[in-house]
Design an enzyme around this catalytic site. Structure first.
Site, short mmCIF file in Angstrom:
data_model
loop_
_atom_site.label_atom_id
_atom_site.label_comp_id
_atom_site.label_asym_id
_atom_site.label_seq_id
_atom_site.Cartn_x
_atom_site.Cartn_y
_atom_site.Cartn_z
N HIS A 29 -3.62 -10.20 -11.35
CA HIS A 29 -3.15 -9.07 -12.17
C HIS A 29 -3.30 -9.41 -13.66
O HIS A 29 -3.76 -8.60 -14.44
CB HIS A 29 -1.65 -8.79 -11.92
CG HIS A 29 -1.32 -8.25 -10.56
ND1 HIS A 29 -0.30 -8.74 -9.79
CD2 HIS A 29 -1.87 -7.23 -9.85
CE1 HIS A 29 -0.23 -8.05 -8.66
NE2 HIS A 29 -1.16 -7.14 -8.67
N LYS A 53 9.09 0.49 -0.19
CA LYS A 53 9.15 -0.92 0.19
C LYS A 53 10.37 -1.61 -0.43
O LYS A 53 10.79 -1.28 -1.53
CB LYS A 53 7.89 -1.66 -0.30
CG LYS A 53 6.62 -1.21 0.38
CD LYS A 53 5.44 -2.00 -0.16
CE LYS A 53 4.36 -1.10 -0.73
NZ LYS A 53 3.38 -1.78 -1.56
N ARG A 102 -10.83 -6.41 -5.35
CA ARG A 102 -11.08 -7.81 -5.01
C ARG A 102 -12.22 -7.93 -4.02
O ARG A 102 -13.22 -8.59 -4.26
CB ARG A 102 -9.82 -8.45 -4.40
CG ARG A 102 -8.72 -8.68 -5.42
CD ARG A 102 -7.40 -8.91 -4.76
NE ARG A 102 -7.05 -7.75 -3.95
CZ ARG A 102 -5.88 -7.56 -3.37
NH1 ARG A 102 -4.95 -8.49 -3.47
NH2 ARG A 102 -5.63 -6.47 -2.67
N SER A 140 -0.25 -10.00 -3.76
CA SER A 140 1.21 -10.11 -3.83
C SER A 140 1.79 -10.27 -2.43
O SER A 140 2.75 -11.02 -2.22
CB SER A 140 1.80 -8.86 -4.48
OG SER A 140 1.36 -8.74 -5.80
#
Ligand code: PNS
Length: 173
Positions: A29, A53, A102, A140
């Site tokens: 990040h 979440k 990614r 993460s």
């Protein structure tokens, strides 16, 4: 023959929102923030606060960590939002959304999000930056898994995040 036209500073101004959960913030990040900030005039890194979440860190904790690690970048601002991202972008006068990709596995959901966002607010372009190779495997979600299993994540996250993770999970090294 095409004509060239002087573009004034204000016409060119590019304000981007880099949205995300940042729970926790990773080196990937941070790399995206640094590279994004070099491309745009003003970068608003904004944490989604109305997620379903159960977060590891509160929004306030995440804001503080992001502020610490970006304090040296003058055109970066840290904020949080809830509701639709495009509505938030409109409220903030942003003309772009910044996201990182990614691996090919990110592409499908990012494409879907970018197309939905474009349909809802065509004037907001999504800009993608490819993650640097050395960060392309960091997420993460994996950091959370490693830390809850007492692993060492210090090479995947900024120092301040590693420190706070150690405080939250004292069993880890
Ligand atoms: O870091 P993340 O968790 O992958 O970020 C996802 C995020 C925050 C960018 C996305 O969930 C989002 O934009 N949520 C806001 C709600 C919204 O606008 N949804 C419609 C677009 S898909």
């Amino acid at each position: 023959m095409s004509e060239t036209r002087e573009i004034s500073g204000s016409e060119r101004s590019l304000i981007a929102v880099y949205p995300g959960s940042f729970d926790p913030l990773t080196n990937g990040h941070l790399d995206l923030i640094s590279r994004g900030a070099r491309l745009v005039d003003h970068l608003i890194v904004s944490i989604l606060s109305n997620t379903q979440k159960q977060p590891l860190f509160t929004v306030e904790e995440r804001i503080r960590m992001l502020q610490e690690v970006t304090a040296h970048i003058s055109n970066v601002e840290i904020d949080s939002f809830d509701g639709l991202l495009v509505d938030y972008a409109a409220r903030r006068g942003a003309n772009a959304i910044l996201r990182g990709i990614r691996a090919i596995s990110d592409y499908e959901s990012e494409l879907q999000m970018a197309l939905l966002n474009r349909r809802m607010r065509p004037e907001t372009e999504t800009i993608f930056l490819m993650a640097r190779e050395e960060y392309s495997f960091i997420s993460s979600r994996m950091i959370k898994e490693i830390i809850t299993l007492a692993g060492d994540v210090s090479s995947f996250v900024p120092q301040t995040v590693a420190q706070r993770l150690r405080e939250k999970f004292p069993r880890t090294s």
